[in-house]
Design a protein around this motif. Structure first.
Motif, PDB file in Angstrom:
ATOM      1  N   LEU A   5       0.825  -1.210   0.000  1.00  0.00           N
ATOM      2  CA  LEU A   5       0.000   0.000   0.000  1.00  0.00           C
ATOM      3  C   LEU A   5       0.859   1.261   0.000  1.00  0.00           C
ATOM      4  CD1 LEU A   5      -2.692  -0.955   2.688  1.00  0.00           C
ATOM      5  CD2 LEU A   5      -2.875  -1.133   0.203  1.00  0.00           C
ATOM      6  N   THR A   6       0.288   2.361  -0.461  1.00  0.00           N
ATOM      7  CA  THR A   6       0.964   3.659  -0.350  1.00  0.00           C
ATOM      8  C   THR A   6       0.823   4.163   1.084  1.00  0.00           C
ATOM      9  OG1 THR A   6      -1.013   4.964  -0.802  1.00  0.00           O
ATOM     10  CG2 THR A   6       0.221   4.176  -2.721  1.00  0.00           C
ATOM     11  N   ASP A   7       1.581   5.215   1.416  1.00  0.00           N
ATOM     12  CA  ASP A   7       1.526   5.755   2.775  1.00  0.00           C
ATOM     13  C   ASP A   7       0.146   6.289   3.121  1.00  0.00           C
ATOM     14  OD1 ASP A   7       4.046   5.023   3.246  1.00  0.00           O
ATOM     15  OD2 ASP A   7       4.944   7.018   3.177  1.00  0.00           O
ATOM     16  N   ASP A   8      -0.471   6.978   2.164  1.00  0.00           N
ATOM     17  CA  ASP A   8      -1.807   7.527   2.400  1.00  0.00           C
ATOM     18  C   ASP A   8      -2.824   6.420   2.647  1.00  0.00           C
ATOM     19  OD1 ASP A   8      -1.537  10.173   2.527  1.00  0.00           O
ATOM     20  OD2 ASP A   8      -2.467  10.629   0.575  1.00  0.00           O
ATOM     21  N   GLU A   9      -2.730   5.403   1.817  1.00  0.00           N
ATOM     22  CA  GLU A   9      -3.634   4.274   1.984  1.00  0.00           C
ATOM     23  C   GLU A   9      -3.425   3.611   3.342  1.00  0.00           C
ATOM     24  OE1 GLU A   9      -4.299   2.649  -2.588  1.00  0.00           O
ATOM     25  OE2 GLU A   9      -2.466   2.130  -1.517  1.00  0.00           O
ATOM     26  N   LYS A  10      -2.159   3.529   3.731  1.00  0.00           N
ATOM     27  CA  LYS A  10      -1.847   2.899   5.018  1.00  0.00           C
ATOM     28  C   LYS A  10      -2.479   3.676   6.169  1.00  0.00           C
ATOM     29  CE  LYS A  10       2.439   0.466   3.914  1.00  0.00           C
ATOM     30  NZ  LYS A  10       3.899   0.602   3.789  1.00  0.00           N
ATOM     31  N   ARG A  11      -2.461   5.006   6.063  1.00  0.00           N
ATOM     32  CA  ARG A  11      -3.043   5.840   7.128  1.00  0.00           C
ATOM     33  C   ARG A  11      -4.547   5.611   7.250  1.00  0.00           C
ATOM     34  NH1 ARG A  11       0.785   9.676   6.637  1.00  0.00           N
ATOM     35  NH2 ARG A  11      -0.112  10.321   4.656  1.00  0.00           N
ATOM     36  N   GLN A  12      -5.183   5.603   6.100  1.00  0.00           N
ATOM     37  CA  GLN A  12      -6.643   5.413   6.099  1.00  0.00           C
ATOM     38  C   GLN A  12      -7.013   4.027   6.649  1.00  0.00           C
ATOM     39  OE1 GLN A  12      -8.562   6.117   2.291  1.00  0.00           O
ATOM     40  NE2 GLN A  12     -10.477   5.190   2.999  1.00  0.00           N
ATOM     41  N   GLN A  13      -6.248   3.039   6.177  1.00  0.00           N
ATOM     42  CA  GLN A  13      -6.457   1.666   6.648  1.00  0.00           C
ATOM     43  C   GLN A  13      -6.286   1.609   8.167  1.00  0.00           C
ATOM     44  OE1 GLN A  13      -3.134  -1.043   6.315  1.00  0.00           O
ATOM     45  NE2 GLN A  13      -4.405  -2.609   5.331  1.00  0.00           N
ATOM     46  N   ALA A  14      -5.213   2.242   8.649  1.00  0.00           N
ATOM     47  CA  ALA A  14      -4.852   2.172  10.063  1.00  0.00           C
ATOM     48  C   ALA A  14      -5.964   2.731  10.950  1.00  0.00           C
ATOM     49  CB  ALA A  14      -3.548   2.924  10.313  1.00  0.00           C
ATOM     50  N   GLU A  15      -6.576   3.811  10.498  1.00  0.00           N
ATOM     51  CA  GLU A  15      -7.595   4.475  11.311  1.00  0.00           C
ATOM     52  C   GLU A  15      -8.805   3.555  11.519  1.00  0.00           C
ATOM     53  OE1 GLU A  15     -10.328   8.338  10.726  1.00  0.00           O
ATOM     54  OE2 GLU A  15      -8.227   8.557  10.082  1.00  0.00           O
ATOM     55  N   LYS A  16      -9.301   3.041  10.413  1.00  0.00           N
ATOM     56  CA  LYS A  16     -10.486   2.182  10.484  1.00  0.00           C
ATOM     57  C   LYS A  16     -10.173   0.865  11.205  1.00  0.00           C
ATOM     58  CE  LYS A  16     -13.400   4.707   7.969  1.00  0.00           C
ATOM     59  NZ  LYS A  16     -13.522   4.610   6.511  1.00  0.00           N
ATOM     60  N   LEU A  17      -8.997   0.346  10.883  1.00  0.00           N
ATOM     61  CA  LEU A  17      -8.608  -0.935  11.449  1.00  0.00           C
ATOM     62  C   LEU A  17      -8.370  -0.812  12.957  1.00  0.00           C
ATOM     63  CD1 LEU A  17      -8.368  -3.606  10.102  1.00  0.00           C
ATOM     64  CD2 LEU A  17      -5.936  -3.187   9.742  1.00  0.00           C
ATOM     65  N   GLY A  18      -7.768   0.304  13.358  1.00  0.00           N
ATOM     66  CA  GLY A  18      -7.465   0.538  14.770  1.00  0.00           C
ATOM     67  C   GLY A  18      -8.720   0.406  15.631  1.00  0.00           C
ATOM     68  N   LYS A  19      -9.823   0.891  15.095  1.00  0.00           N
ATOM     69  CA  LYS A  19     -11.083   0.838  15.829  1.00  0.00           C
ATOM     70  C   LYS A  19     -11.531  -0.619  16.012  1.00  0.00           C
ATOM     71  CE  LYS A  19     -15.636   2.995  15.773  1.00  0.00           C
ATOM     72  NZ  LYS A  19     -16.442   1.808  15.392  1.00  0.00           N
ATOM     73  N   ALA A  20     -11.437  -1.389  14.922  1.00  0.00           N
ATOM     74  CA  ALA A  20     -11.839  -2.803  14.994  1.00  0.00           C
ATOM     75  C   ALA A  20     -10.935  -3.578  15.952  1.00  0.00           C
ATOM     76  CB  ALA A  20     -11.813  -3.423  13.600  1.00  0.00           C
ATOM     77  N   ILE A  21      -9.656  -3.234  15.943  1.00  0.00           N
ATOM     78  CA  ILE A  21      -8.691  -3.923  16.811  1.00  0.00           C
ATOM     79  C   ILE A  21      -8.979  -3.608  18.280  1.00  0.00           C
ATOM     80  CG2 ILE A  21      -6.241  -3.977  17.476  1.00  0.00           C
ATOM     81  CD1 ILE A  21      -5.634  -3.573  14.418  1.00  0.00           C
ATOM     82  N   ALA A  22      -9.326  -2.357  18.557  1.00  0.00           N
ATOM     83  CA  ALA A  22      -9.597  -1.955  19.944  1.00  0.00           C
ATOM     84  C   ALA A  22     -10.820  -2.674  20.511  1.00  0.00           C
ATOM     85  CB  ALA A  22      -9.793  -0.443  20.022  1.00  0.00           C
ATOM     86  N   GLU A  23     -11.692  -3.125  19.627  1.00  0.00           N
ATOM     87  CA  GLU A  23     -12.935  -3.767  20.080  1.00  0.00           C
ATOM     88  C   GLU A  23     -12.822  -5.286  20.249  1.00  0.00           C
ATOM     89  OE1 GLU A  23     -15.790  -2.614  17.158  1.00  0.00           O
ATOM     90  OE2 GLU A  23     -16.013  -0.584  17.972  1.00  0.00           O
ATOM     91  N   CYS A  24     -11.776  -5.880  19.703  1.00  0.00           N
ATOM     92  CA  CYS A  24     -11.743  -7.346  19.691  1.00  0.00           C
ATOM     93  C   CYS A  24     -11.085  -7.938  20.933  1.00  0.00           C
ATOM     94  CB  CYS A  24     -11.079  -7.864  18.416  1.00  0.00           C
ATOM     95  SG  CYS A  24      -9.295  -7.726  18.411  1.00  0.00           S
ATOM     96  N   ASP A  25     -11.441  -9.170  21.226  1.00  0.00           N
ATOM     97  CA  ASP A  25     -10.820  -9.908  22.328  1.00  0.00           C
ATOM     98  C   ASP A  25      -9.617 -10.708  21.844  1.00  0.00           C
ATOM     99  OD1 ASP A  25     -12.778  -9.310  24.471  1.00  0.00           O
ATOM    100  OD2 ASP A  25     -14.159 -10.319  23.107  1.00  0.00           O
ATOM    101  N   ALA A  26      -9.667 -11.128  20.591  1.00  0.00           N
ATOM    102  CA  ALA A  26      -8.549 -11.884  20.022  1.00  0.00           C
ATOM    103  C   ALA A  26      -8.318 -11.411  18.597  1.00  0.00           C
ATOM    104  CB  ALA A  26      -8.838 -13.380  20.048  1.00  0.00           C
TER     105      ALA A  26
END
Lengths: 374, 374
Positions: free
Chosen positions: B230-251
């Motif tokens: 991915l490009t850096d910009d894409e990585k940032r966008q991915q990270a934001e959305k993904l971070g939320k899903a990661i914070a919610e999971c147990d595993a």
């Protein structure tokens, strides 16, 4: 002064559960009780002090034991810790009531009102308080995972581009709460599961989970939901039929317990010797001697090419939910007697009375009294 | 003299798989090939010498390497072991072709016909030979079990007498064969599963398993079934959305790999820091650097109250079935060219030619040749 309910970190090494979780803490507070918590009491179960609401926090366990009117615990306290308890206070938790005359005697002398949840009458109304059942459900689930994780085979059937992998065969011995949960979990994972129990009424329960019942022709229906001990002849007949099922399985999970007694040895060294290379045994009864010849508590032992695992304190492997279940059970047991911040025990209540180990300077449980010669 | 197919114990420490299992051995024999087996070659995968049929047994690996016309292996041989190979012989297995110029050069010099199954063209016809896929299925299953086994929570919803335990939330990043198998296994166990992959076409696959697709709005459809970087910009966008899903999971289970390259770091230290107390991370890419900041290959690492597990050589945890699958893949690859006990390679065959690393004193694979500067 409202009733003070105290909870410490557990004293037993390796114990990760806690007798009170934040959701349940709020319920006690809703009944007017005050909470006294050792800081970090729930840490090993990932519960944080700040989530317990308005609980008073103290650094050391001793302050909790000395001040609380009701102490909630998971594992039995040591003699030293019991000595810290406020005379006349109430202690609720697992007590291993048959294991120590000394401890029961101390509880009596100090006038502690001690409830041993192992003694809970096994009647319908008490099910929601039954820590043995809730913790057995955790243990059964965990044992199925341990078996799957250690098996050199897939549990489920797997179809891939080059063919199909046959599902593993799992045999669960003992179909109490733990055994049924182990069966359910192995089934969920896709294994071909068989279940066995000496109590014939379990056939239907085993089959309702989609597993096969291993019929040995021996019945040992007992009292209180547990099996009675078998005669030598019955044991021989059981062994023969069971040995065949054991030799065919890839994973064996044993869950046969008799409360307050050594676990029955059901799987002999000869049976283990006939198991397949790479087979896995998880002996849930390891702590009380084991159902399998060769089990070592807390160890993984190779017997030929069979791996025997003897896990100990299994509910502690899953402390978040095991604690949640345990804490709710305790709440259901004691909360009916808490009102407006005061405790009023009703000795006419057969559940309360039945679970009482010591009260007002007396050993109240006839069975324990007799067994310990008190 | 019939074609001699040789198999040794694996040389790599901790490797429990074997490149030939008894069922497949019989198929080679059915094609007229003779088998030369190091005694105990299958022992770590619980396959016994006597089950390999009429294989010739020798005590040492060296005799196998020196005499066999075709050597089947799992892990790449060392320089010393490659040196033992009979000049002009055929070597089939995983070769880590991009990892060692020295090894490729030696194979070329010795005139070995070496097939690297990592180089297999990813076309339909080759699926039945695809060891990367079959072993990834094993790894995905195992990673889900590792996550469940280490979680302090139940994966399934559980209703018991005192209430209901909510199912755990599991997030799987990377929806290749491994990721999909991890999703399927966590689903089987009863967890609430979400899946994420940069390739948008995986949405349907993830959903077909009953899991939720995490949509970050970033697409990285690549070639050969793998994602592009991915490009850096894409990585940032991915990270934001993904971070939320990661914070919610147990595993969290991460399975993102790019062949021959370091694994992409998808989960940052900040994301890990936001995870729940008691959450578990299983990083399947640990061996190639990890998808998660803080992963240590072969270790369990606590980062705050999150446990990060970096298992290595995961298929070896399940050697019976992993070997069975691997051996069948190898058979499907090489057996079309064995007839009446002789080997006749058809270089017009695009799968055979595409997987060839060295042959007749040449490095045959253009990509590897260029990457290694040969």
């Amino acid at each position: 002064m409202p009733l003070v309910i105290g909870v410490t970190k557990e004293f037993t090494p390796g114990e990760r559960r806690v007798a009170l979780v934040p959701d349940v803490a709020k319920k006690y507070q809703g009944l007017g009780a005050a909470l006294l918590l050792q800081a970090g009491a729930g840490a090993s179960a990932y519960y944080r002090d700040e989530d317990y609401g308005a609980a008073e926090l103290v650094a050391d366990a001793s302050s909790v034991l000395k001040k609380a009117d009701v102490v909630l615990q998971v594992q039995p306290l040591s003699m030293d810790d019991l000595n810290e308890l406020k005379p006349g206070s109430v202690l609720v938790g697992l007590q291993q009531p048959w294991s120590s005359k000394e401890r029961v005697e101390l509880l009596r002398q100090k006038g502690i009102t001690c409830f041993a949840l192992e003694l809970l009458p096994r009647i319908s109304r008490a099910q929601s308080m039954d820590v043995l059942s809730s913790q057995a459900a955790v243990a059964g689930y965990e044992c199925a995972l341990i078996a799957a994780d250690h098996s050199p085979k897939f549990f489920p059937m797997l179809t891939y581009a080059a063919g199909t992998i046959r599902p593993a065969k799992v045999l669960v011995i003992g179909a109490g709460v733990a055994g049924l949960q182990a069966i359910a979990t192995a089934k969920r994972l896709g294994a071909m599961v068989s279940g066995y129990d000496v109590r014939p009424e379990t056939k239907e329960q085993i089959e309702s989970l989609g597993a096969k019942f291993v019929d040995t022709g021996v019945s040992a229906a007992g009292t209180g939901g547990y099996a009675r001990e078998l005669t030598d002849d019955e044991k021989r007949q059981q062994a023969e039929k069971l040995g065949k099922a054991i030799a065919e399985c890839d994973a064996l999970i044993t869950t046969a317990a008799i409360p307050g007694k050594k676990a029955p040895v059901i799987v002999s060294a000869e049976m283990v010797a006939r198991m397949k290379p790479g087979s896995v045994v998880v002996d849930m009864a390891a702590e009380t001697g084991g159902n399998v010849a060769g089990t070592m508590a807390g160890e993984k032992t190779w017997v030929g090419e069979t791996l025997i695992i003897g896990p100990t304190n299994i509910p502690s492997r899953m402390p978040v939910h095991a604690s949640e279940m345990y804490a709710k059970n305790l709440f259901n047991f004691i909360s009916p007697f808490i009102k407006d911040g005061a405790l009023a025990l009703d000795w006419e209540d057969e559940v309360l009375a039945g679970a009482c180990l010591t009260h007002a300077g007396e050993v109240r449980h006839a069975g324990v009294k007799q067994a310990l010669g008190l």
